[in-house]
Design an enzyme around this catalytic site. Structure first.
Site, mmCIF file in Angstrom:
data_model
loop_
_atom_site.group_PDB
_atom_site.id
_atom_site.type_symbol
_atom_site.label_atom_id
_atom_site.label_comp_id
_atom_site.label_asym_id
_atom_site.label_seq_id
_atom_site.Cartn_x
_atom_site.Cartn_y
_atom_site.Cartn_z
ATOM 1 C CB ALA A 71 -36.683 -31.954 7.000
ATOM 2 C CB THR A 72 -37.877 -27.943 3.346
ATOM 3 O OG1 THR A 72 -38.634 -29.058 2.854
ATOM 4 C CG2 THR A 72 -37.512 -27.033 2.180
ATOM 5 C CG ASN A 141 -38.934 -39.004 -0.278
ATOM 6 O OD1 ASN A 141 -37.767 -39.109 -0.675
ATOM 7 N ND2 ASN A 141 -39.845 -38.324 -0.944
ATOM 8 C CD GLN A 169 -40.261 -40.361 4.817
ATOM 9 O OE1 GLN A 169 -40.900 -41.182 5.459
ATOM 10 N NE2 GLN A 169 -40.851 -39.303 4.267
ATOM 11 C CB SER A 186 -39.384 -33.373 9.400
ATOM 12 O OG SER A 186 -40.638 -32.734 9.361
ATOM 13 C CG HIS A 188 -44.751 -33.339 9.213
ATOM 14 N ND1 HIS A 188 -45.405 -33.957 8.170
ATOM 15 C CD2 HIS A 188 -43.720 -32.670 8.667
ATOM 16 C CE1 HIS A 188 -44.783 -33.660 7.028
ATOM 17 N NE2 HIS A 188 -43.767 -32.884 7.314
ATOM 18 C CB THR A 224 -40.177 -15.593 18.356
ATOM 19 O OG1 THR A 224 -39.877 -14.195 18.465
ATOM 20 C CG2 THR A 224 -40.759 -16.097 19.664
ATOM 21 C CB CYS A 306 -43.083 -31.864 -2.119
ATOM 22 S SG CYS A 306 -41.705 -32.927 -2.554
#
Length: 361
Positions: A71-72, A141, A169, A186, A188, A224, A306
Protein backbone atom coordinates in the site's frame (compact mmCIF):
# COMPACT_ATOMS: atom_id res chain seq x y z
CA UNK A 1 3.41 -15.21 22.57
CA UNK A 2 -0.12 -13.81 22.52
CA UNK A 3 -0.48 -11.77 19.34
CA UNK A 4 -2.62 -8.61 19.69
CA UNK A 5 -1.12 -6.42 16.98
CA UNK A 6 -3.41 -7.03 14.00
CA UNK A 7 -3.10 -3.45 12.74
CA UNK A 8 0.62 -3.99 12.17
CA UNK A 9 0.12 -7.27 10.32
CA UNK A 10 -2.11 -10.32 10.40
CA UNK A 11 -1.28 -14.05 10.48
CA UNK A 12 -1.09 -15.66 7.07
CA UNK A 13 -4.25 -17.64 6.33
CA UNK A 14 -3.57 -21.34 5.66
CA UNK A 15 -5.61 -21.01 2.46
CA UNK A 16 -3.37 -18.17 1.27
CA UNK A 17 -0.25 -20.18 2.06
CA UNK A 18 -1.57 -23.17 0.13
CA UNK A 19 -2.37 -20.98 -2.88
CA UNK A 20 1.16 -19.59 -2.83
CA UNK A 21 3.00 -22.90 -2.50
CA UNK A 22 2.11 -24.08 -5.98
CA UNK A 23 3.97 -21.10 -7.42
CA UNK A 24 6.88 -21.37 -4.99
CA UNK A 25 7.73 -25.07 -5.19
CA UNK A 26 9.15 -24.83 -8.70
CA UNK A 27 7.63 -28.11 -9.82
CA UNK A 28 6.64 -28.54 -13.46
CA UNK A 29 5.73 -25.25 -15.08
CA UNK A 30 4.88 -23.26 -11.95
CA UNK A 31 8.06 -21.16 -11.86
CA UNK A 32 7.49 -19.46 -15.22
CA UNK A 33 7.51 -15.73 -15.80
CA UNK A 34 3.89 -14.56 -16.31
CA UNK A 35 5.06 -12.24 -19.09
CA UNK A 36 6.37 -15.18 -21.15
CA UNK A 37 4.20 -16.26 -24.06
CA UNK A 38 4.83 -20.00 -23.84
CA UNK A 39 2.41 -22.39 -22.15
CA UNK A 40 4.02 -22.18 -18.71
CA UNK A 41 4.10 -18.39 -18.86
CA UNK A 42 0.45 -18.26 -19.87
CA UNK A 43 -0.47 -20.50 -16.91
CA UNK A 44 1.34 -18.14 -14.54
CA UNK A 45 -0.35 -15.14 -16.14
CA UNK A 46 -3.73 -16.82 -15.73
CA UNK A 47 -3.07 -17.30 -12.02
CA UNK A 48 -2.31 -13.59 -11.70
CA UNK A 49 -5.59 -12.69 -13.43
CA UNK A 50 -7.59 -15.04 -11.20
CA UNK A 51 -6.08 -13.30 -8.18
CA UNK A 52 -6.82 -9.88 -9.68
CA UNK A 53 -10.49 -10.82 -9.96
CA UNK A 54 -10.56 -12.13 -6.39
CA UNK A 55 -9.05 -8.92 -5.05
CA UNK A 56 -11.37 -6.77 -7.17
CA UNK A 57 -14.46 -8.58 -5.86
CA UNK A 58 -14.11 -6.66 -2.56
CA UNK A 59 -13.79 -3.30 -4.33
CA UNK A 60 -16.28 -1.09 -6.20
CA UNK A 61 -17.28 -1.93 -9.74
CA UNK A 62 -15.97 0.11 -12.65
CA UNK A 63 -12.26 0.07 -11.95
CA UNK A 64 -9.06 -1.93 -12.41
CA UNK A 65 -6.70 -3.48 -9.87
CA UNK A 66 -2.97 -2.94 -10.41
CA UNK A 67 -0.67 -5.00 -8.19
CA UNK A 68 2.11 -3.17 -6.32
CA UNK A 69 4.68 -4.08 -3.68
CA UNK A 70 2.31 -2.82 -0.98
CA UNK A 71 0.00 0.00 0.00
CA UNK A 72 2.90 2.40 0.58
CA UNK A 73 3.84 2.13 -3.09
CA UNK A 74 0.20 2.43 -4.12
CA UNK A 75 -0.32 5.59 -2.06
CA UNK A 76 2.91 7.16 -3.32
CA UNK A 77 1.87 6.33 -6.88
CA UNK A 78 -1.60 7.79 -6.44
CA UNK A 79 -0.45 11.01 -4.80
CA UNK A 80 2.81 11.82 -6.56
CA UNK A 81 1.73 10.77 -10.05
CA UNK A 82 -1.81 11.91 -9.40
CA UNK A 83 -0.57 15.41 -8.65
CA UNK A 84 0.88 15.48 -12.16
CA UNK A 85 -2.49 14.54 -13.61
CA UNK A 86 -4.50 16.84 -11.32
CA UNK A 87 -2.26 19.87 -10.64
CA UNK A 88 -4.79 21.97 -8.78
CA UNK A 89 -3.53 21.06 -5.31
CA UNK A 90 -3.78 18.35 -2.69
CA UNK A 91 -5.58 17.99 0.64
CA UNK A 92 -5.57 15.16 3.16
CA UNK A 93 -6.61 14.23 6.68
CA UNK A 94 -4.25 15.07 9.54
CA UNK A 95 -4.47 11.44 10.70
CA UNK A 96 -3.40 9.76 7.46
CA UNK A 97 -0.82 6.97 7.57
CA UNK A 98 2.79 8.09 7.16
CA UNK A 99 2.84 6.65 3.64
CA UNK A 100 0.28 9.27 2.65
CA UNK A 101 1.25 11.96 5.12
CA UNK A 102 4.83 12.30 3.94
CA UNK A 103 3.65 12.55 0.33
CA UNK A 104 1.13 15.17 1.38
CA UNK A 105 3.86 17.16 3.11
CA UNK A 106 6.07 16.95 0.01
CA UNK A 107 3.16 18.23 -2.07
CA UNK A 108 2.45 21.09 0.40
CA UNK A 109 -1.04 19.76 0.93
CA UNK A 110 -3.84 21.41 2.87
CA UNK A 111 -4.45 19.61 6.16
CA UNK A 112 -8.04 18.53 6.85
CA UNK A 113 -8.78 18.42 10.60
CA UNK A 114 -10.45 15.77 12.76
CA UNK A 115 -12.47 16.09 15.95
CA UNK A 116 -11.59 14.80 19.41
CA UNK A 117 -13.00 11.39 18.50
CA UNK A 118 -10.61 10.99 15.58
CA UNK A 119 -13.29 11.47 12.92
CA UNK A 120 -12.89 13.99 10.11
CA UNK A 121 -14.84 17.21 10.42
CA UNK A 122 -17.43 17.74 7.66
CA UNK A 123 -15.77 18.79 4.39
CA UNK A 124 -15.11 22.51 4.12
CA UNK A 125 -15.33 23.59 0.48
CA UNK A 126 -12.70 26.25 1.12
CA UNK A 127 -10.16 23.50 1.96
CA UNK A 128 -10.96 21.24 -0.98
CA UNK A 129 -8.72 21.87 -4.01
CA UNK A 130 -10.06 22.54 -7.48
CA UNK A 131 -8.86 20.02 -10.07
CA UNK A 132 -6.69 18.29 -7.48
CA UNK A 133 -6.65 15.29 -5.13
CA UNK A 134 -8.22 14.70 -1.72
CA UNK A 135 -6.84 11.89 0.48
CA UNK A 136 -9.21 10.37 3.02
CA UNK A 137 -8.45 7.06 4.71
CA UNK A 138 -11.28 4.60 5.40
CA UNK A 139 -10.21 3.21 8.79
CA UNK A 140 -7.49 4.87 10.81
CA UNK A 141 -4.62 2.50 11.57
CA UNK A 142 -3.95 3.83 15.07
CA UNK A 143 -7.40 4.36 16.60
CA UNK A 144 -9.66 2.46 14.21
CA UNK A 145 -12.08 5.30 13.49
CA UNK A 146 -14.12 5.02 10.30
CA UNK A 147 -13.97 8.15 8.16
CA UNK A 148 -16.81 9.69 6.09
CA UNK A 149 -15.20 8.84 2.75
CA UNK A 150 -18.40 9.29 0.74
CA UNK A 151 -18.84 12.86 2.02
CA UNK A 152 -15.31 13.79 0.97
CA UNK A 153 -15.78 12.08 -2.40
CA UNK A 154 -18.82 14.26 -3.03
CA UNK A 155 -16.92 17.38 -1.94
CA UNK A 156 -13.95 16.48 -4.14
CA UNK A 157 -16.07 15.75 -7.19
CA UNK A 158 -17.95 19.03 -6.75
CA UNK A 159 -14.62 20.74 -7.44
CA UNK A 160 -13.49 18.38 -10.19
CA UNK A 161 -10.96 16.69 -7.88
CA UNK A 162 -10.18 13.01 -7.32
CA UNK A 163 -10.71 11.13 -4.07
CA UNK A 164 -7.93 8.80 -2.91
CA UNK A 165 -8.92 6.32 -0.22
CA UNK A 166 -6.36 4.45 1.89
CA UNK A 167 -8.50 1.37 2.57
CA UNK A 168 -5.71 -0.76 4.05
CA UNK A 169 -7.27 -1.26 7.49
CA UNK A 170 -10.83 -1.59 6.21
CA UNK A 171 -10.49 -3.70 3.07
CA UNK A 172 -12.45 -6.92 3.52
CA UNK A 173 -13.83 -5.76 6.88
CA UNK A 174 -15.61 -2.43 6.32
CA UNK A 175 -17.69 -1.63 3.26
CA UNK A 176 -15.84 0.71 0.92
CA UNK A 177 -18.18 3.58 0.00
CA UNK A 178 -18.89 4.37 -3.61
CA UNK A 179 -17.24 7.52 -4.92
CA UNK A 180 -13.54 6.86 -4.45
CA UNK A 181 -11.44 7.29 -7.60
CA UNK A 182 -8.24 5.66 -6.30
CA UNK A 183 -8.07 3.00 -3.57
CA UNK A 184 -4.91 1.60 -1.95
CA UNK A 185 -4.93 -1.81 -0.25
CA UNK A 186 -2.44 -4.29 1.22
CA UNK A 187 -2.50 -8.09 1.44
CA UNK A 188 -0.81 -8.60 4.79
CA UNK A 189 -3.50 -6.71 6.69
CA UNK A 190 -6.01 -9.30 5.44
CA UNK A 191 -4.19 -12.57 6.24
CA UNK A 192 -2.32 -12.45 2.94
CA UNK A 193 1.45 -12.31 2.29
CA UNK A 194 3.69 -9.33 2.88
CA UNK A 195 5.25 -7.64 -0.12
CA UNK A 196 2.13 -7.16 -2.23
CA UNK A 197 -0.64 -4.59 -2.36
CA UNK A 198 -2.68 -2.92 -5.05
CA UNK A 199 -3.96 0.36 -6.37
CA UNK A 200 -7.52 0.35 -7.72
CA UNK A 201 -8.04 3.01 -10.39
CA UNK A 202 -11.50 3.99 -11.52
CA UNK A 203 -12.18 3.55 -15.23
CA UNK A 204 -11.53 6.74 -17.19
CA UNK A 205 -8.75 8.06 -14.95
CA UNK A 206 -5.47 8.24 -16.86
CA UNK A 207 -3.04 8.06 -13.97
CA UNK A 208 0.56 8.26 -15.23
CA UNK A 209 2.52 4.97 -14.96
CA UNK A 210 4.47 4.31 -11.80
CA UNK A 211 7.55 2.77 -13.43
CA UNK A 212 8.85 2.21 -16.93
CA UNK A 213 10.80 -0.62 -18.50
CA UNK A 214 8.26 -3.23 -19.55
CA UNK A 215 4.63 -3.87 -20.32
CA UNK A 216 3.74 -5.46 -16.99
CA UNK A 217 0.48 -4.45 -15.33
CA UNK A 218 -0.79 -3.04 -18.62
CA UNK A 219 2.25 -0.82 -18.92
CA UNK A 220 1.49 0.91 -15.61
CA UNK A 221 4.06 -0.75 -13.35
CA UNK A 222 7.07 -2.39 -14.92
CA UNK A 223 8.74 -5.33 -13.24
CA UNK A 224 8.12 -9.06 -13.12
CA UNK A 225 4.91 -9.90 -11.30
CA UNK A 226 5.02 -12.63 -8.64
CA UNK A 227 2.32 -15.26 -9.26
CA UNK A 228 2.87 -16.61 -5.74
CA UNK A 229 2.24 -13.29 -4.02
CA UNK A 230 -0.73 -12.55 -6.26
CA UNK A 231 -2.22 -16.00 -5.60
CA UNK A 232 -1.81 -15.51 -1.85
CA UNK A 233 -3.44 -12.09 -1.99
CA UNK A 234 -6.30 -13.43 -4.09
CA UNK A 235 -6.93 -16.39 -1.80
CA UNK A 236 -6.91 -14.12 1.27
CA UNK A 237 -9.41 -11.77 -0.39
CA UNK A 238 -11.69 -14.63 -1.42
CA UNK A 239 -11.59 -16.04 2.11
CA UNK A 240 -12.39 -12.61 3.58
CA UNK A 241 -15.42 -12.33 1.32
CA UNK A 242 -16.58 -15.80 2.35
CA UNK A 243 -16.04 -15.17 6.08
CA UNK A 244 -17.14 -11.53 6.21
CA UNK A 245 -20.07 -12.03 8.60
CA UNK A 246 -18.37 -14.66 10.75
CA UNK A 247 -15.22 -12.57 11.14
CA UNK A 248 -17.25 -9.47 12.02
CA UNK A 249 -19.23 -11.34 14.69
CA UNK A 250 -16.02 -12.75 16.20
CA UNK A 251 -14.42 -9.29 16.32
CA UNK A 252 -17.49 -7.92 18.10
CA UNK A 253 -17.32 -10.65 20.75
CA UNK A 254 -13.68 -9.85 21.41
CA UNK A 255 -14.43 -6.12 21.59
CA UNK A 256 -17.12 -6.72 24.21
CA UNK A 257 -14.76 -8.93 26.20
CA UNK A 258 -12.03 -6.29 26.17
CA UNK A 259 -14.41 -3.53 27.29
CA UNK A 260 -15.60 -5.80 30.09
CA UNK A 261 -12.08 -6.64 31.29
CA UNK A 262 -10.60 -3.12 31.10
CA UNK A 263 -13.43 -0.81 32.22
CA UNK A 264 -11.03 1.64 33.90
CA UNK A 265 -9.18 2.39 30.66
CA UNK A 266 -10.28 5.23 28.37
CA UNK A 267 -10.86 4.40 24.72
CA UNK A 268 -9.05 6.77 22.36
CA UNK A 269 -11.34 7.72 19.50
CA UNK A 270 -14.98 7.13 18.71
CA UNK A 271 -16.51 3.93 20.04
CA UNK A 272 -19.30 3.58 17.48
CA UNK A 273 -17.75 5.01 14.30
CA UNK A 274 -14.95 2.50 14.59
CA UNK A 275 -13.69 -0.87 13.45
CA UNK A 276 -13.93 -2.91 16.64
CA UNK A 277 -10.80 -4.93 15.96
CA UNK A 278 -8.84 -1.85 17.03
CA UNK A 279 -8.65 -1.09 20.78
CA UNK A 280 -6.52 2.00 21.40
CA UNK A 281 -6.74 2.83 25.09
CA UNK A 282 -5.04 4.86 27.80
CA UNK A 283 -4.81 4.88 31.58
CA UNK A 284 -3.50 7.67 33.77
CA UNK A 285 -0.25 6.70 35.46
CA UNK A 286 0.69 4.11 32.82
CA UNK A 287 3.88 4.33 30.80
CA UNK A 288 3.02 2.59 27.54
CA UNK A 289 6.61 1.84 26.59
CA UNK A 290 7.36 0.24 29.95
CA UNK A 291 4.08 -1.68 29.77
CA UNK A 292 5.25 -3.31 26.53
CA UNK A 293 8.45 -4.40 28.28
CA UNK A 294 6.72 -5.73 31.38
CA UNK A 295 4.02 -7.60 29.42
CA UNK A 296 6.62 -9.05 27.07
CA UNK A 297 4.65 -12.21 26.29
CA UNK A 298 1.94 -10.11 24.67
CA UNK A 299 2.54 -8.55 21.26
CA UNK A 300 0.90 -5.13 21.05
CA UNK A 301 2.06 -1.65 20.15
CA UNK A 302 2.02 2.04 20.99
CA UNK A 303 0.69 2.97 17.55
CA UNK A 304 1.68 2.62 13.94
CA UNK A 305 4.32 -0.08 13.44
CA UNK A 306 6.28 2.13 11.04
CA UNK A 307 6.66 4.83 13.70
CA UNK A 308 6.61 2.91 16.98
CA UNK A 309 10.39 2.84 17.27
CA UNK A 310 10.86 6.56 16.73
CA UNK A 311 9.98 7.61 20.26
CA UNK A 312 7.67 10.28 18.89
CA UNK A 313 4.19 10.77 20.26
CA UNK A 314 1.43 9.56 17.92
CA UNK A 315 0.51 12.25 15.40
CA UNK A 316 -2.99 10.79 15.31
CA UNK A 317 -3.59 11.22 19.04
CA UNK A 318 -2.13 14.71 18.97
CA UNK A 319 -4.36 15.66 16.01
CA UNK A 320 -7.30 14.55 18.17
CA UNK A 321 -6.20 16.90 20.95
CA UNK A 322 -4.89 14.17 23.27
CA UNK A 323 -2.19 15.56 25.57
CA UNK A 324 1.38 14.30 25.29
CA UNK A 325 1.12 12.68 28.72
CA UNK A 326 -2.06 10.81 27.76
CA UNK A 327 -0.58 9.83 24.42
CA UNK A 328 2.41 8.28 26.17
CA UNK A 329 -0.02 6.41 28.44
CA UNK A 330 -1.78 4.89 25.42
CA UNK A 331 -1.43 1.45 23.86
CA UNK A 332 -2.96 -0.15 20.79
CA UNK A 333 -4.37 -3.66 20.83
CA UNK A 334 -5.64 -5.40 17.70
CA UNK A 335 -7.34 -8.74 17.13
CA UNK A 336 -9.15 -10.67 14.46
CA UNK A 337 -10.01 -14.02 12.90
CA UNK A 338 -7.36 -16.15 14.58
CA UNK A 339 -7.53 -14.57 18.06
CA UNK A 340 -9.29 -16.84 20.54
CA UNK A 341 -11.29 -15.51 23.46
CA UNK A 342 -8.93 -17.29 25.86
CA UNK A 343 -5.91 -15.69 24.21
CA UNK A 344 -7.48 -12.27 24.61
CA UNK A 345 -8.34 -12.95 28.26
CA UNK A 346 -4.79 -14.07 28.97
CA UNK A 347 -3.31 -11.12 27.12
CA UNK A 348 -5.45 -8.54 28.86
CA UNK A 349 -4.72 -10.15 32.23
CA UNK A 350 -0.98 -9.84 31.52
CA UNK A 351 -1.43 -6.17 30.61
CA UNK A 352 -3.40 -5.52 33.81
CA UNK A 353 -0.67 -7.25 35.84
CA UNK A 354 2.00 -5.15 34.12
CA UNK A 355 0.05 -1.97 34.89
CA UNK A 356 -0.02 -2.94 38.58
CA UNK A 357 3.77 -3.02 38.56
CA UNK A 358 3.53 0.70 37.73
CA UNK A 359 1.19 1.26 40.69
CA UNK A 360 -1.97 1.34 38.57
CA UNK A 361 -4.73 -0.97 39.78
Amino acid sequence: MIYLDYQATTPLAPEARAAMLRWLDGDGDTFANPSSTHKAGRAAAAAVEVARDQVAALLPKGGRVFFTSGATEALNWALLRGAELMPGGVAGLSIEHAASLQCLERLHATVLPVDGNGVALPPDAALIPENGIVATMLVNNEVGTVQPVADFADAAHAKNSLLLCDAVQGYGRVAIPEGADLIAISAHKLHGPKGIGALWIRDGIDLPPLMFGGAQEQGMRSGTVSPALCAGFGAAAALAAERLDADAAHVERLWSLAREMLPEWTVNGAVDARYHGNFNIRREGVNGLRLMSDARNVAFSLGSACGSGSGKVSHVLRAMGVSEADARASIRLGWGRYTSEQELRDGLTAIKDAARLQGVN
